[in-house]
Design a protein around this motif. Structure first.
Motif, short mmCIF file in Angstrom:
data_model
loop_
_atom_site.label_atom_id
_atom_site.label_comp_id
_atom_site.label_asym_id
_atom_site.label_seq_id
_atom_site.Cartn_x
_atom_site.Cartn_y
_atom_site.Cartn_z
N GLY A 297 12.17 14.55 63.59
CA GLY A 297 10.89 15.16 63.92
C GLY A 297 11.00 16.55 64.50
O GLY A 297 10.02 17.09 65.03
N GLY A 298 12.17 17.14 64.39
CA GLY A 298 12.35 18.51 64.87
C GLY A 298 13.67 19.07 64.41
O GLY A 298 14.64 18.32 64.22
N GLY B 156 19.79 21.91 63.99
CA GLY B 156 19.89 20.45 64.11
C GLY B 156 18.97 19.78 63.11
O GLY B 156 17.91 19.25 63.48
N ASN B 157 19.39 19.78 61.86
CA ASN B 157 18.50 19.29 60.80
C ASN B 157 19.16 18.29 59.87
O ASN B 157 18.68 18.05 58.77
N ILE B 158 20.26 17.70 60.30
CA ILE B 158 20.99 16.84 59.36
C ILE B 158 20.21 15.59 59.01
O ILE B 158 20.41 15.00 57.95
N PRO C 266 16.94 7.31 61.20
CA PRO C 266 16.92 8.34 62.26
C PRO C 266 16.39 7.80 63.58
O PRO C 266 15.86 6.68 63.67
N SER C 267 16.52 8.63 64.61
CA SER C 267 16.07 8.25 65.95
C SER C 267 15.22 9.38 66.52
O SER C 267 15.51 10.56 66.30
N GLY D 284 9.53 21.26 67.08
CA GLY D 284 8.88 19.96 66.93
C GLY D 284 9.06 19.14 68.19
O GLY D 284 8.86 19.62 69.30
N VAL D 285 9.43 17.86 68.01
CA VAL D 285 9.63 16.99 69.17
C VAL D 285 11.04 17.11 69.73
O VAL D 285 11.37 16.47 70.73
N GLU D 286 11.86 17.94 69.10
CA GLU D 286 13.28 18.02 69.49
C GLU D 286 13.49 19.19 70.46
O GLU D 286 13.36 20.35 70.08
#
Length: 837
Positions: A755-756, A774-776, A786-787, A819-821
């Motif tokens: 989500g980010g 951080g998009n893996i 995912p988490s 995003g949320v990250e």
């Protein structure tokens, strides 16, 4: 000039780009020096477009063209001499007057005779003839030009795949993209990938595919979708692959507007009779049904106080007139056990439910049994149910999908794990009773048997999301044909077919793959403690706390002094007593229980001595460090193959091996820190909690960043990470380095949440060392579940190599939230050459 260039690229060390979609059926040109007399033509003894024999002829034409650059014509009649003749034994007899086959062929079996340019490929049926054609092409593609004459038959009639595809196009535990069968509640219009998949499966002798998830949606069997899956069956048919369906037990209420789904109700029986007829009207060669009932909340016969046999036989009777079979899963548990009850044990469920019903199942029912009594763990004992159904057909359920085993992001070659089950001697009635012989029907003289494997292929060009994971699918097919086949030899065949004949490539991939399951077991959970991952969430990363204090029954019963499930008859859950007496006695006694299953059967102190002489806790420490160290070696081993494998596949595998190396350290640290914390017993080697090369992010000078306490605590180094203060903040973390001047690998541990896509930059004295996003997870580079949390699933590492560092340099990391990250960071490690953090 163009022809010379083409020849140069085909027969030198240079390799063309490949995306993996052809898998082991690449039919790549052989290197120079490989030649053999070839047939002058192909005679396919059936020209019908739906005929597997016709497909075999086309496959031979395609394969020989690809491997040797020679175009052969296909005929339906002709002279045997200098031809490749493919067909059934009866077709050959009709065409040529007699049969050369000297051995008995059973269903799907084939006979292969190669004498130079004269090749005879004859099947007991058309599917067998196609299998033989693939066998011949496999030999050619590996440069094996032996003149051979032999027959081969399958050890069991059922060699199935279970897909977990959903009608909306998602795949349960799908790590390789969306479904090749379904989207938006319907069968997709373009079934090209389904056809390609059938081709792959036929080449490894799989004869049926259940195309939808065991948690079935009743809409799968509405009239429109029966027509849709009929189109899938049409695509499968030329490859000899039959189609099966999973059923929702409650469909009579959901689709049939009945008030019940009681298996003994006349209306319910009529409903399933009608549905079955509709299916066979559209798909005359329909394979059968797969049923999951009374498990994990799914409806089933026990809702009406009916037996599991009543439920299975409902479908068996409906399908028997058409020749179909029912695969009824033994994974049955709806009543979650009470952890406070020392005698409670989910592992007991299969035998408790099914053993009293032995002999009550119709003869076209097969009870499908997971290889272990829990759920596809990194190590389990063989399910005792295999020894308790002497009058019932059985099949083993394996999982190519690495649900608990790294989700295709970690290299784990599975056949060595499967062989621990298949080669186990159950000693039924004090006689040799290997699981592999039980599931084929041979042991107890049952008419049906075999195997099913859960496979999660998707639209990704690599099929499973990982090139190396495809070895498990290939191996499953070959083992299902003959369970005594050598796992390493199968792997080497797969490697040659997938990556070429270079000996260094074959040897390196073999070495990596054969070491992969022991390594994964070492850093993810050992001594029989299952996979110590998060069973409540994604089943991917470490979270041993979730195994206990939850109702799912995968307990370790770990406390401050002791660990392990007591499954003895004398003092525990009684599980060991479900085995025949010789095996039960072995597991009942701690002295005769193997160390690698010790904690499965016995509750012991952390200081309990193993047969190795180590204590349980020290073994945990040592094994997790050894496993993670092995995962680091996979990176350098793969890097040694650069230039020997095309760039696209090389880079894709390298990315995953680098991820696995970093995530293995996440696993290692989480498990050793958790058990060090709960036991209070130090590591004799002084490694646990001691990281002289790390800089904790929270110890750096922070601007726009703030500390964050991670849960579970063991998912972060020192239990704390840093996050940006808001989701639009740019955070900066700085630190004056007090390291000896030199060249270091700079590793950054961070969290890649769903989500980010946070962005990061690393500087040393304002000189950028590296940057990344951080998009893996979000862009699908990794296919694991995912988490959205900072946890063991999202934790990962990136490493920048050969960074010059002087004492007193300023390290700076800049993180931009997205995003949320919140650009989360855990630590930085500055690693001298040869040092593993």
């Amino acid at each position: 000039m163009m022809l010379k260039l083409l020849h140069y690229f085909l027969f030198t060390g240079l390799v063309a780009a490949e995306n993996g979609r052809q898998a082991w059926l690449r039919y790549a040109p052989l290197p120079q020096g490989h030649s053999t007399p070839l047939p002058l033509s192909i005679i396919a003894l059936n020209s019908s477009t739906n005929s597997p024999v016709n497909t075999a002829g086309e496959e031979l034409q395609k394969g020989i063209q690809g491997i040797f650059g020679k175009q052969l014509s296909i005929f339906n009649t002709g002279k045997e001499t200098s031809s490749a003749v493919v067909g059934t034994v009866s077709q050959f007899q009709k065409a040529f007057g007699s049969s050369p086959v000297k051995d008995k062929l059973e269903e799907d079996g084939f006979w292969l005779n190669i004498k130079g340019s004269t090749v005879q490929i004859l099947g007991q049926n058309e599917r067998g003839a196609l299998y033989g054609a693939f066998e011949y092409l496999s030999m050619l593609a590996q440069g094996n030009f032996s003149n051979v004459e032999y027959a081969t038959n399958p050890v069991a009639p059922v060699r199935w795949i279970n897909s977990w595809d959903n009608m909306d196009g998602s795949i349960t535990r799908g790590f390789g993209g969306n479904s090749i069968f379904f989207a938006d509640g319907h069968v997709v219009s373009d079934l090209t990938r389904a056809s390609e998949y059938a081709r792959l499966l036929s080449s490894i002798r799989i004869n049926a595919v259940v195309v939808n998830d065991v948690n079935a949606n009743f809409t799968t069997i509405n009239p429109e979708n029966i027509q849709g899956v009929g189109r899938i069956a049409d695509i499968f048919r030329p490859y000899g692959v039959q189609l099966g369906l999973s059923l929702d037990f409650a469909s009579p209420m959901e689709l049939g507007n009945l008030s019940t789904y009681d298996p003994l109700d006349p209306g319910v029986i009529a409903f399933w009779d009608d549905i079955t007829k509709q299916i066979y009207d559209r798909i005359p060669d329909f394979a059968g049904y797969l049923v999951k009932a009374d498990s994990e909340g799914t409806p089933g016969p026990m809702v009406y106080n009916r037996t599991l046999a009543d439920g299975a036989n409902l479908f068996a009777k409906a399908i028997k007139p058409f020749g179909g079979i029912v695969m009824y899963r033994a994974f049955v548990y709806n009543q979650l056990p009470d952890e406070g009850d020392w005698k409670a044990d989910r592992a007991n469920a299969a035998v408790d439910f099914f053993q009293p019903l032995d002999g009550q199942f119709d003869d076209n029912v097969i009870v499908q049994i997971k290889y272990g009594p829990i759920d596809f763990q990194v190590r389990e004992p063989a399910s005792p149910l295999f020894a308790n159904l002497l009058e019932t057909n059985t099949a083993i359920e394996l999982q190519v999908a690495q649900e608990y085993l790294g989700q295709q992001c970690h290299l784990v070659y599975l056949p060595p794990l499967w062989r621990t089950i298949l080669d186990f001697d159950l000693r039924v009635q004090n006689q040799s009773s290997f699981v592999r012989n039980v599931i084929t029907g041979e042991q107890f003289k049952r008419p049906l048997g075999g195997s099913a494997a859960v496979v999660n292929v998707g639209l990704n060009d690599t099929w499973l999301g990982s090139h190396l994971a495809m070895s498990n699918l290939y191996a499953y097919g070959h083992l299902a044909w003959d369970w005594t086949s050598d796992s390493e030899e199968i792997l080497q065949d797969w490697t040659r077919l997938t990556f070429g004949l270079d000996k260094t490539v074959v040897d390196t991939i073999t070495q990596m793959s054969m070491a992969s399951w022991p390594a994964y077991e070492n850093y993810s959970g050992n001594l029989g403690e299952q996979t110590l991952n998060d069973i409540l969430y994604t089943h991917f990363g470490p979270n041993p706390q979730t195994l206990d204090n939850t109702p799912w029954g995968q307990w370790t019963r770990a406390d401050h002094t002791s660990i392990g499930m007591d499954r003895t008859v004398s003092n525990g859950t009684g599980f060991s007593g479900q085995y025949p007496p010789e095996v039960a006695a072995m597991y009942e006694n701690i002295e005769t229980t193997r160390d690698d299953l010790l904690l499965w059967f016995h509750h012991v102190n952390y200081t309990q001595k193993l047969k190795s002489g180590k204590t349980v806790i020290q073994h945990f420490y040592d094994a997790h460090y050894e496993g993670a160290e092995t995962a680091q070696k996979f990176v350098t081993m793969w890097q040694s193959l650069k230039g020997k494998i095309d760039d696209e596949r090389y880079e894709d595998v390298l990315f995953r091996q680098v991820f696995q190396a970093g995530h293995s350290i996440v696993w290692r640290d989480a498990i050793v820190n958790f058990y060090n914390n709960i036991s209070g017993i130090p590591d004799d080697a002084g490694r646990v909690g001691h990281h002289p090369f790390r800089i904790e992010a929270e110890s750096m000078e922070l601007s726009g960043y703030q500390p964050y306490v991670v849960s579970p605590f063991e998912a972060a180094s020192n239990s704390i990470a840093i996050v940006t203060s808001t989701n639009s903040t740019i955070g900066t973390a700085t630190k004056v380095l007090n390291f000896t001047s030199g060249v270091y690998d700079l590793a950054v541990s961070y969290f890649d949440m769903y989500g980010g896509n946070s962005s990061y930059q690393v500087f040393v004295n304002n000189r950028m060392v590296g940057e990344w996003v951080g998009n893996i997870v979000d862009i699908g580079k990794l296919g694991h579940t995912p988490s959205i949390h900072l946890d063991g699933h999202s934790a990962t590492r990136i490493t920048f190599h050969q960074v010059p560092i002087n004492k007193g340099d300023m390290l700076k990391i800049v993180g931009q939230a997205n995003g949320v990250e919140p650009a989360p960071l855990d630590y930085v490690a500055l690693l001298p050459a040869g040092v593993i953090d």
